[in-house]
Write an enzyme that holds these catalytic residues in place. Structure first.
Site, PDB file in Angstrom:
ATOM      1  N   TYR A  31     -34.091  70.184  44.928  1.00  0.00           N
ATOM      2  CA  TYR A  31     -32.657  70.446  44.910  1.00  0.00           C
ATOM      3  C   TYR A  31     -32.188  70.563  46.349  1.00  0.00           C
ATOM      4  O   TYR A  31     -32.644  69.833  47.227  1.00  0.00           O
ATOM      5  CB  TYR A  31     -32.357  71.688  44.055  1.00  0.00           C
ATOM      6  CG  TYR A  31     -30.931  71.733  43.573  1.00  0.00           C
ATOM      7  CD1 TYR A  31     -30.370  70.656  42.880  1.00  0.00           C
ATOM      8  CD2 TYR A  31     -30.135  72.843  43.830  1.00  0.00           C
ATOM      9  CE1 TYR A  31     -29.056  70.684  42.449  1.00  0.00           C
ATOM     10  CE2 TYR A  31     -28.821  72.887  43.390  1.00  0.00           C
ATOM     11  CZ  TYR A  31     -28.284  71.804  42.710  1.00  0.00           C
ATOM     12  OH  TYR A  31     -26.988  71.828  42.296  1.00  0.00           O
ATOM     13  N   LYS A  37     -35.191  58.351  17.072  1.00  0.00           N
ATOM     14  CA  LYS A  37     -35.182  57.081  17.800  1.00  0.00           C
ATOM     15  C   LYS A  37     -35.641  57.296  19.231  1.00  0.00           C
ATOM     16  O   LYS A  37     -36.420  56.508  19.782  1.00  0.00           O
ATOM     17  CB  LYS A  37     -33.760  56.518  17.789  1.00  0.00           C
ATOM     18  CG  LYS A  37     -33.684  55.040  18.105  1.00  0.00           C
ATOM     19  CD  LYS A  37     -34.081  54.223  16.896  1.00  0.00           C
ATOM     20  CE  LYS A  37     -33.844  52.746  17.100  1.00  0.00           C
ATOM     21  NZ  LYS A  37     -34.031  51.986  15.863  1.00  0.00           N
ATOM     22  N   GLU A  70     -26.725  52.372  17.787  1.00  0.00           N
ATOM     23  CA  GLU A  70     -27.490  52.733  16.602  1.00  0.00           C
ATOM     24  C   GLU A  70     -26.569  53.224  15.491  1.00  0.00           C
ATOM     25  O   GLU A  70     -25.679  54.050  15.720  1.00  0.00           O
ATOM     26  CB  GLU A  70     -28.480  53.851  16.956  1.00  0.00           C
ATOM     27  CG  GLU A  70     -29.466  54.188  15.875  1.00  0.00           C
ATOM     28  CD  GLU A  70     -30.554  53.138  15.735  1.00  0.00           C
ATOM     29  OE1 GLU A  70     -31.208  53.134  14.682  1.00  0.00           O
ATOM     30  OE2 GLU A  70     -30.750  52.345  16.668  1.00  0.00           O
ATOM     31  N   ASP A  71     -26.776  52.687  14.288  1.00  0.00           N
ATOM     32  CA  ASP A  71     -26.116  53.198  13.081  1.00  0.00           C
ATOM     33  C   ASP A  71     -24.600  53.258  13.218  1.00  0.00           C
ATOM     34  O   ASP A  71     -23.956  54.264  12.864  1.00  0.00           O
ATOM     35  CB  ASP A  71     -26.674  54.585  12.728  1.00  0.00           C
ATOM     36  CG  ASP A  71     -28.137  54.518  12.304  1.00  0.00           C
ATOM     37  OD1 ASP A  71     -28.626  53.400  12.065  1.00  0.00           O
ATOM     38  OD2 ASP A  71     -28.780  55.571  12.202  1.00  0.00           O
ATOM     39  N   ASP A 125     -29.857  47.850  14.920  1.00  0.00           N
ATOM     40  CA  ASP A 125     -29.700  47.522  13.503  1.00  0.00           C
ATOM     41  C   ASP A 125     -29.552  46.019  13.301  1.00  0.00           C
ATOM     42  O   ASP A 125     -29.965  45.476  12.278  1.00  0.00           O
ATOM     43  CB  ASP A 125     -28.473  48.233  12.916  1.00  0.00           C
ATOM     44  CG  ASP A 125     -28.585  49.742  13.018  1.00  0.00           C
ATOM     45  OD1 ASP A 125     -29.703  50.255  12.886  1.00  0.00           O
ATOM     46  OD2 ASP A 125     -27.562  50.404  13.258  1.00  0.00           O
ATOM     47  N   ALA A 181     -24.530  40.598   4.267  1.00  0.00           N
ATOM     48  CA  ALA A 181     -23.804  39.958   5.374  1.00  0.00           C
ATOM     49  C   ALA A 181     -23.278  41.004   6.349  1.00  0.00           C
ATOM     50  O   ALA A 181     -22.252  40.808   6.994  1.00  0.00           O
ATOM     51  CB  ALA A 181     -22.651  39.109   4.829  1.00  0.00           C
ATOM     52  N   GLY A 182     -24.009  42.114   6.455  1.00  0.00           N
ATOM     53  CA  GLY A 182     -23.661  43.140   7.429  1.00  0.00           C
ATOM     54  C   GLY A 182     -24.360  42.880   8.751  1.00  0.00           C
ATOM     55  O   GLY A 182     -24.737  41.746   9.064  1.00  0.00           O
ATOM     56  N   ALA A 225     -27.407  43.576  10.022  1.00  0.00           N
ATOM     57  CA  ALA A 225     -28.743  42.987  10.002  1.00  0.00           C
ATOM     58  C   ALA A 225     -28.726  41.569   9.462  1.00  0.00           C
ATOM     59  O   ALA A 225     -29.365  40.673  10.025  1.00  0.00           O
ATOM     60  CB  ALA A 225     -29.678  43.867   9.174  1.00  0.00           C
ATOM     61  N   ASN A 233     -34.172  50.189   1.753  1.00  0.00           N
ATOM     62  CA  ASN A 233     -34.867  51.463   1.640  1.00  0.00           C
ATOM     63  C   ASN A 233     -33.990  52.480   0.931  1.00  0.00           C
ATOM     64  O   ASN A 233     -32.798  52.536   1.200  1.00  0.00           O
ATOM     65  CB  ASN A 233     -35.229  51.992   3.038  1.00  0.00           C
ATOM     66  CG  ASN A 233     -36.651  51.653   3.426  1.00  0.00           C
ATOM     67  OD1 ASN A 233     -37.553  51.774   2.604  1.00  0.00           O
ATOM     68  ND2 ASN A 233     -36.843  51.221   4.656  1.00  0.00           N
ATOM     69  N   ASN A 277     -38.375  48.275  12.705  1.00  0.00           N
ATOM     70  CA  ASN A 277     -37.780  48.005  14.016  1.00  0.00           C
ATOM     71  C   ASN A 277     -38.565  48.584  15.177  1.00  0.00           C
ATOM     72  O   ASN A 277     -38.435  48.109  16.308  1.00  0.00           O
ATOM     73  CB  ASN A 277     -36.349  48.559  14.071  1.00  0.00           C
ATOM     74  CG  ASN A 277     -35.389  47.770  13.220  1.00  0.00           C
ATOM     75  OD1 ASN A 277     -35.796  46.976  12.381  1.00  0.00           O
ATOM     76  ND2 ASN A 277     -34.102  47.981  13.424  1.00  0.00           N
TER      77      ASN A 277
END
Length: 403
Positions: free
Chosen positions: A52, A107, A149-150, A175, A208-209, A211, A300, A330
């Site tokens: 420091y 994650k 993510e998500d 994803d 069709a999202g 992924a 899942n 993943n």
């Protein structure tokens, strides 16, 4: 020890759920799953003066004069921001930023465990696209990469694209692309096991999202014969008037066979089923697939096609679950992809780098193939080094590496 004073961890006996019953999941999560740890000692005043003030001022001044030194004298080049808004968390949906934190912590520890990459979970208190982008851009000086993510579709596509345009560090929506890389790797090996090439296969994607779209793109890049993407209303085709902008784009580069109708219609004679949607596919539709079909039912916790049914018709079966062979996970991709990109200080993660990751991942078990082994285990110690090396080499070849 100071961290334990602020946020003490409890022993396994105190892990109870909302009803007061013992649950090992609650016991493990008590106090969180991660902590920040110093890499240098602070044992006395000499250590303190280096770590420091006043020693730190010399380093700050040097970085101010030569900004690129931030990569050498801070952790920036080895840390990823794991960013979510909590709108599409696992199979739980829109549960909000606070409830997403156990997943984001998970994650982060997977980044460290499987790729040697430090990561910080960041759950944002907004779902507004512009606000998310602005927030991440403002945080970016602290990080060497951003793992989205998500975040729910279709916003995730625009958020990723605009962040990639705004930042000169890797931005990667796991994803989408993590799922796509692992799927391609497993499909390469499944095709090889059944004496076919990707170019000989016709695939059907249910979903069709995020992924589903990314898988379709990488399969086309890899040279698959044809692929049709299906949503809840059936095959995504150019003649439909109800398509979003993203699905209209998908219709433009998929479905060369110009199929129309339902998912069941698309499966008639298809070589490959890839499920990233949930729901249940009727057995009679599975029975109409081509001989030696390849079924990747990855929803899942309930696969679109139960493995017991899939095995009646398919040569290779994969799921997203850890209790069946060939898990499309993943964690096989994102730690090594970021490690490789950050190792060479890549400015972005390109399509070529993703393809290289898939090829390297497939090669890990290429000489050990069987119907139950077309993809390595997440605990196979060969995975991360192979993916890291392949991605770093691809970054250099594509001119996005800066060292």
């Amino acid at each position: 020890m100071a961290a334990e004073i602020v946020n003490p961890r409890s022993d396994s006996k105190s892990g109870t759920d909302a009803d007061g019953a013992f649950d090992p999941a609650f016991a493990l999560h008590r106090g969180g799953k991660m902590a920040i740890q110093a890499t240098v000692p602070v044992r006395d005043k000499d250590d303190l003066s280096l770590a420091y003030t006043p020693g730190v001022a010399k380093v700050c001044s040097a970085i101010a004069e030569q900004p690129e030194l931030v990569h050498d004298y801070t952790w920036k080049s080895q840390v990823v921001a794991v960013v979510t808004d909590g709108t599409a968390v696992l199979g739980l949906g829109d549960i909000g930023p606070e409830a997403s934190l156990p997943v984001m912590e998970g994650k982060a520890i997977l980044f460290k465990q499987f790729g040697g990459v430090d990561a910080v979970p960041i759950a944002l208190g907004t779902t507004d696209t512009d606000e998310i982008i602005e927030t991440v851009v403002r945080m970016a000086p602290s990080f060497g990469g951003v793992n989205l993510e998500d975040i729910s579709a279709p916003r995730c596509f625009e958020i990723e694209r605009r962040l990639q345009e705004a930042l000169d560090i890797p931005v990667f929506h796991d994803d989408q692309h993590g799922t796509a890389v692992v799927t391609l790797a497993a499909l390469r090996n499944a095709a090889k096991l059944t004496d076919r090439s990707l170019g000989q296969l016709r695939a059907v994607i249910s979903g069709a999202g995020a992924a589903g779209v990314a898988i379709a793109k990488i399969l086309i890049e890899a040279g698959i014969g044809d692929v049709a993407v299906c949503d809840r209303k059936g095959i995504v085709s150019a003649d439909r008037a109800d398509l979003t902008d993203v699905k209209r784009e998908v219709a433009g580069f998929t479905n060369k066979g110009r199929l129309t109708g339902s998912l069941e219609d698309a499966l008639d004679g298809a070589d490959v089923f890839i499920g990233v949607s949930g729901g249940t596919v009727p057995e009679e539709a599975v029975a109409k697939m081509a001989k030696d079909s390849l079924i990747f039912a990855m929803a899942n916790p309930t696969p679109e096609i139960h493995p017991d049914i899939a095995h009646k018709y398919a040569a290779v079966v994969a799921t997203g679950r850890s209790d069946y062979p060939n898990q499309i996970n993943n964690v096989l991709a994102f730690p090594g992809i970021f490690a490789g990109a950050m190792q060479v200080r890549a400015s972005q993660i390109t399509e070529g780098m993703k393809l290289a990751a898939a090829e390297a991942l497939a090669a890990v078990v290429a000489d050990e193939l069987s119907a139950d082994r077309v993809i390595p285990s997440p605990f196979d110690e060969r995975v991360a080094p192979a993916v890291t090396a392949a991605v770093a080499a691809a970054a250099r070849a594509e001119g996005v590496a800066r060292r």
